[in-house]
Design an enzyme around this catalytic site. Structure first.
Site, PDB file in Angstrom:
ATOM      1  N   ASP A 149      33.481  17.009 -42.302  1.00 28.18           N
ATOM      2  CA  ASP A 149      34.405  16.383 -43.025  1.00 28.18           C
ATOM      3  C   ASP A 149      35.257  15.903 -41.829  1.00 28.18           C
ATOM      4  OD1 ASP A 149      35.374  15.534 -45.667  1.00 28.18           O
ATOM      5  OD2 ASP A 149      37.206  15.818 -44.750  1.00 28.18           O
ATOM      6  N   ASN A 159      26.642  10.235 -45.897  1.00 28.33           N
ATOM      7  CA  ASN A 159      26.878   9.206 -44.745  1.00 28.33           C
ATOM      8  C   ASN A 159      25.663   9.211 -43.865  1.00 28.33           C
ATOM      9  OD1 ASN A 159      27.855   7.756 -42.503  1.00 28.33           O
ATOM     10  ND2 ASN A 159      30.002   8.262 -42.899  1.00 28.33           N
ATOM     11  N   HIS A 161      34.306  13.964 -31.199  1.00 28.63           N
ATOM     12  CA  HIS A 161      34.664  14.899 -31.849  1.00 28.63           C
ATOM     13  C   HIS A 161      33.503  15.811 -32.606  1.00 28.63           C
ATOM     14  CE1 HIS A 161      34.399  11.207 -33.780  1.00 28.63           C
ATOM     15  NE2 HIS A 161      34.412  11.481 -35.237  1.00 28.63           N
ATOM     16  N   ARG A 162      32.490  14.971 -33.198  1.00 24.11           N
ATOM     17  CA  ARG A 162      31.372  15.262 -33.677  1.00 24.11           C
ATOM     18  C   ARG A 162      30.496  16.181 -32.711  1.00 24.11           C
ATOM     19  NH1 ARG A 162      30.830  11.209 -36.140  1.00 24.11           N
ATOM     20  NH2 ARG A 162      31.778  12.174 -38.060  1.00 24.11           N
ATOM     21  N   THR A 168      25.768  15.561 -46.295  1.00 28.81           N
ATOM     22  CA  THR A 168      26.593  14.419 -46.332  1.00 28.81           C
ATOM     23  C   THR A 168      25.890  13.134 -47.001  1.00 28.81           C
ATOM     24  OG1 THR A 168      27.421  12.757 -44.726  1.00 28.81           O
ATOM     25  CG2 THR A 168      25.657  13.829 -43.922  1.00 28.81           C
ATOM     26  N   GLY A 214      32.770   3.489 -39.101  1.00 21.93           N
ATOM     27  CA  GLY A 214      34.166   3.734 -39.264  1.00 21.93           C
ATOM     28  C   GLY A 214      35.091   2.662 -38.576  1.00 21.93           C
ATOM     29  N   LYS A 265      26.634   9.479 -40.007  1.00 21.30           N
ATOM     30  CA  LYS A 265      26.694  10.624 -39.498  1.00 21.30           C
ATOM     31  C   LYS A 265      25.357  11.507 -39.278  1.00 21.30           C
ATOM     32  CE  LYS A 265      30.959  11.986 -42.049  1.00 21.30           C
ATOM     33  NZ  LYS A 265      31.536  12.876 -42.979  1.00 21.30           N
TER      34      LYS A 265
END
Ligand code: ITT
Length: 195
Positions: free
Chosen positions: A71, A12, A179-180, A10, A152, A15
Protein backbone atom coordinates in the site's frame (compact mmCIF):
# COMPACT_ATOMS: atom_id res chain seq x y z
CA UNK A 1 18.83 -18.63 0.43
CA UNK A 2 16.25 -21.17 -0.69
CA UNK A 3 13.58 -20.01 -3.14
CA UNK A 4 10.87 -17.94 -1.45
CA UNK A 5 7.47 -18.28 -3.09
CA UNK A 6 5.11 -15.33 -2.57
CA UNK A 7 1.72 -14.34 -3.90
CA UNK A 8 1.59 -10.61 -4.65
CA UNK A 9 -1.64 -9.28 -3.13
CA UNK A 10 -2.07 -6.41 -5.59
CA UNK A 11 -4.25 -5.72 -8.61
CA UNK A 12 -1.86 -3.04 -9.87
CA UNK A 13 0.16 -4.50 -12.77
CA UNK A 14 2.68 -1.63 -12.59
CA UNK A 15 3.52 -2.50 -8.98
CA UNK A 16 3.96 -6.15 -9.99
CA UNK A 17 6.32 -5.09 -12.77
CA UNK A 18 8.43 -2.97 -10.41
CA UNK A 19 8.52 -5.59 -7.64
CA UNK A 20 9.65 -8.23 -10.15
CA UNK A 21 12.43 -5.96 -11.39
CA UNK A 22 13.59 -4.99 -7.90
CA UNK A 23 13.63 -8.35 -6.10
CA UNK A 24 16.67 -10.52 -6.72
CA UNK A 25 16.47 -14.07 -8.02
CA UNK A 26 15.58 -16.31 -5.12
CA UNK A 27 11.99 -15.06 -5.07
CA UNK A 28 9.30 -16.80 -7.08
CA UNK A 29 6.41 -14.36 -7.47
CA UNK A 30 2.84 -15.32 -8.26
CA UNK A 31 0.17 -12.77 -9.16
CA UNK A 32 -3.54 -12.79 -8.33
CA UNK A 33 -4.14 -13.27 -12.06
CA UNK A 34 -1.93 -16.38 -12.07
CA UNK A 35 -4.19 -18.05 -9.53
CA UNK A 36 -7.49 -16.73 -10.96
CA UNK A 37 -8.21 -14.55 -7.92
CA UNK A 38 -10.68 -11.83 -8.92
CA UNK A 39 -12.37 -10.74 -5.68
CA UNK A 40 -12.31 -7.07 -4.81
CA UNK A 41 -9.86 -6.61 -1.93
CA UNK A 42 -11.15 -4.21 0.72
CA UNK A 43 -9.15 -1.11 1.70
CA UNK A 44 -11.31 0.38 4.42
CA UNK A 45 -8.92 1.49 7.16
CA UNK A 46 -7.85 5.12 7.16
CA UNK A 47 -4.13 4.51 7.00
CA UNK A 48 -1.53 3.14 4.60
CA UNK A 49 -0.25 0.80 7.35
CA UNK A 50 -3.78 -0.43 8.01
CA UNK A 51 -4.75 -0.93 4.38
CA UNK A 52 -1.52 -2.76 3.68
CA UNK A 53 -2.24 -5.18 6.51
CA UNK A 54 -5.90 -5.54 5.51
CA UNK A 55 -5.06 -6.43 1.90
CA UNK A 56 -2.45 -9.03 2.85
CA UNK A 57 -4.67 -10.75 5.43
CA UNK A 58 -7.66 -10.77 3.08
CA UNK A 59 -5.70 -12.61 0.40
CA UNK A 60 -3.98 -14.92 2.88
CA UNK A 61 -7.29 -15.86 4.48
CA UNK A 62 -8.79 -16.68 1.08
CA UNK A 63 -5.82 -18.60 -0.34
CA UNK A 64 -3.67 -19.83 2.56
CA UNK A 65 -0.62 -18.77 0.52
CA UNK A 66 2.28 -16.72 1.87
CA UNK A 67 1.64 -13.29 0.42
CA UNK A 68 2.90 -9.74 0.10
CA UNK A 69 0.81 -6.58 -0.23
CA UNK A 70 1.91 -3.05 -1.13
CA UNK A 71 0.00 0.00 0.00
CA UNK A 72 1.51 3.26 -1.11
CA UNK A 73 0.75 6.92 -1.26
CA UNK A 74 2.04 10.38 -2.05
CA UNK A 75 2.10 12.73 0.95
CA UNK A 76 2.38 16.41 0.07
CA UNK A 77 3.45 18.80 2.85
CA UNK A 78 1.46 21.81 1.64
CA UNK A 79 -1.68 19.68 1.37
CA UNK A 80 -1.41 18.41 4.94
CA UNK A 81 -0.26 14.96 3.80
CA UNK A 82 -2.90 14.48 1.08
CA UNK A 83 -3.53 12.57 -1.14
CA UNK A 84 -1.92 10.02 1.26
CA UNK A 85 -4.08 6.99 1.84
CA UNK A 86 -6.49 8.30 -0.85
CA UNK A 87 -3.81 8.47 -3.55
CA UNK A 88 -5.38 5.90 -5.90
CA UNK A 89 -8.77 7.64 -6.08
CA UNK A 90 -7.94 11.21 -5.07
CA UNK A 91 -10.07 12.74 -7.85
CA UNK A 92 -12.90 10.23 -7.30
CA UNK A 93 -13.92 6.82 -8.58
CA UNK A 94 -13.00 5.06 -10.77
CA UNK A 95 -9.28 5.72 -10.14
CA UNK A 96 -7.78 7.94 -12.85
CA UNK A 97 -4.10 8.95 -12.82
CA UNK A 98 -4.54 11.93 -15.12
CA UNK A 99 -7.39 13.38 -13.07
CA UNK A 100 -5.47 12.75 -9.83
CA UNK A 101 -2.46 14.65 -11.15
CA UNK A 102 -4.63 17.51 -12.44
CA UNK A 103 -6.28 17.86 -9.05
CA UNK A 104 -2.98 17.87 -7.16
CA UNK A 105 -1.50 20.49 -9.49
CA UNK A 106 -4.63 22.64 -9.18
CA UNK A 107 -4.54 22.45 -5.39
CA UNK A 108 -0.83 23.27 -5.32
CA UNK A 109 -1.18 26.24 -7.69
CA UNK A 110 1.93 28.42 -7.52
CA UNK A 111 2.83 27.47 -3.93
CA UNK A 112 6.55 27.72 -3.28
CA UNK A 113 6.52 24.92 -0.69
CA UNK A 114 6.41 21.81 -2.94
CA UNK A 115 7.93 19.18 -0.64
CA UNK A 116 6.42 15.68 -0.69
CA UNK A 117 7.25 12.05 -0.07
CA UNK A 118 6.23 8.70 -1.44
CA UNK A 119 5.56 6.02 1.16
CA UNK A 120 5.12 2.28 0.75
CA UNK A 121 4.16 -0.17 3.46
CA UNK A 122 4.51 -3.79 2.45
CA UNK A 123 2.90 -6.50 4.51
CA UNK A 124 4.21 -10.03 4.38
CA UNK A 125 2.08 -12.84 5.75
CA UNK A 126 4.44 -15.72 6.22
CA UNK A 127 3.11 -18.96 7.71
CA UNK A 128 0.29 -16.95 9.28
CA UNK A 129 2.52 -14.28 10.85
CA UNK A 130 2.55 -10.61 9.82
CA UNK A 131 5.69 -8.61 9.09
CA UNK A 132 5.71 -5.04 7.74
CA UNK A 133 8.41 -3.22 5.79
CA UNK A 134 8.31 0.50 5.08
CA UNK A 135 10.08 2.58 2.49
CA UNK A 136 9.93 6.26 1.72
CA UNK A 137 11.57 8.82 -0.51
CA UNK A 138 11.33 12.57 -0.26
CA UNK A 139 11.19 14.98 -3.15
CA UNK A 140 9.21 17.81 -4.70
CA UNK A 141 6.12 18.31 -6.84
CA UNK A 142 6.62 19.87 -10.29
CA UNK A 143 4.37 22.56 -11.81
CA UNK A 144 3.39 20.33 -14.73
CA UNK A 145 3.73 16.63 -15.67
CA UNK A 146 7.08 15.51 -17.14
CA UNK A 147 7.76 12.07 -18.65
CA UNK A 148 5.76 8.98 -19.49
CA UNK A 149 7.51 6.15 -17.64
CA UNK A 150 6.30 4.61 -14.41
CA UNK A 151 2.75 5.11 -13.21
CA UNK A 152 0.51 7.09 -10.87
CA UNK A 153 2.06 10.37 -9.73
CA UNK A 154 5.50 9.66 -11.25
CA UNK A 155 5.20 12.52 -13.83
CA UNK A 156 4.99 15.17 -11.07
CA UNK A 157 7.48 13.81 -8.49
CA UNK A 158 11.18 14.77 -8.54
CA UNK A 159 13.14 12.72 -5.99
CA UNK A 160 15.48 14.74 -3.75
CA UNK A 161 18.94 15.07 -5.26
CA UNK A 162 17.70 14.48 -8.83
CA UNK A 163 16.84 16.90 -11.61
CA UNK A 164 13.83 15.23 -13.14
CA UNK A 165 10.71 13.23 -12.37
CA UNK A 166 10.40 9.49 -11.75
CA UNK A 167 8.46 9.34 -15.03
CA UNK A 168 11.34 10.94 -16.93
CA UNK A 169 13.97 8.63 -15.41
CA UNK A 170 14.72 5.14 -16.67
CA UNK A 171 12.82 2.46 -14.77
CA UNK A 172 16.10 0.99 -13.61
CA UNK A 173 17.01 4.30 -11.94
CA UNK A 174 13.64 4.73 -10.22
CA UNK A 175 13.84 1.14 -9.04
CA UNK A 176 17.21 1.74 -7.37
CA UNK A 177 16.00 4.57 -5.12
CA UNK A 178 12.23 4.39 -4.82
CA UNK A 179 10.06 3.95 -1.73
CA UNK A 180 9.20 0.50 -3.11
CA UNK A 181 12.87 -0.42 -3.53
CA UNK A 182 13.60 0.58 0.07
CA UNK A 183 10.76 -1.51 1.48
CA UNK A 184 11.82 -4.49 -0.64
CA UNK A 185 15.42 -4.13 0.52
CA UNK A 186 14.14 -4.61 4.09
CA UNK A 187 12.09 -7.62 3.00
CA UNK A 188 15.13 -9.11 1.33
CA UNK A 189 17.25 -8.56 4.46
CA UNK A 190 14.51 -10.21 6.54
CA UNK A 191 14.70 -13.39 4.46
CA UNK A 192 18.49 -13.28 4.28
CA UNK A 193 18.67 -13.14 8.10
CA UNK A 194 16.44 -16.24 8.35
CA UNK A 195 18.57 -18.29 5.95
P1 ITT B 1 -3.49 -2.35 -5.05
O1 ITT B 1 -4.25 -1.78 -3.87
O2 ITT B 1 -4.25 -3.40 -5.78
O3 ITT B 1 -2.11 -2.78 -4.67
P2 ITT B 1 -3.60 0.39 -6.00
O4 ITT B 1 -3.14 1.08 -7.24
O5 ITT B 1 -5.04 0.58 -5.59
O6 ITT B 1 -3.27 -1.18 -6.13
P3 ITT B 1 -2.77 1.73 -3.59
O7 ITT B 1 -4.08 1.54 -2.92
O8 ITT B 1 -1.53 1.47 -2.81
O9 ITT B 1 -2.63 0.80 -4.86
O10 ITT B 1 -2.76 3.17 -4.23
C1 ITT B 1 -1.62 3.89 -4.29
C2 ITT B 1 -1.68 4.90 -5.41
O11 ITT B 1 -0.57 5.76 -5.20
C3 ITT B 1 -1.48 4.29 -6.78
O12 ITT B 1 -2.69 3.97 -7.43
C4 ITT B 1 -0.72 5.39 -7.50
O13 ITT B 1 -1.62 6.36 -7.97
C5 ITT B 1 0.09 5.99 -6.39
N1 ITT B 1 1.43 5.35 -6.33
C6 ITT B 1 1.85 4.31 -5.57
N2 ITT B 1 3.13 4.00 -5.82
C7 ITT B 1 3.52 4.86 -6.77
C8 ITT B 1 4.72 5.06 -7.48
O14 ITT B 1 5.78 4.27 -7.29
N3 ITT B 1 4.78 6.04 -8.37
C9 ITT B 1 3.72 6.84 -8.59
N4 ITT B 1 2.54 6.73 -7.99
C10 ITT B 1 2.44 5.74 -7.08
Amino acid sequence: MKVVKLLLATSNAKKVEEIRKILPSGFELLTLKDIGFSEVIPETTNTIVGNSSQKAWFVFNRTGLNCLSDDSGLEINALGGRPGVDSAHYAGMPPDNVKNIDLVLKEMGELQERGARFVTVMTLILDGNEHQFEGEISGAITRSPIGTNGFGYDPIFVPAGFETTFAHMEAVDKNMISHRAKALEKLNEFFASKA
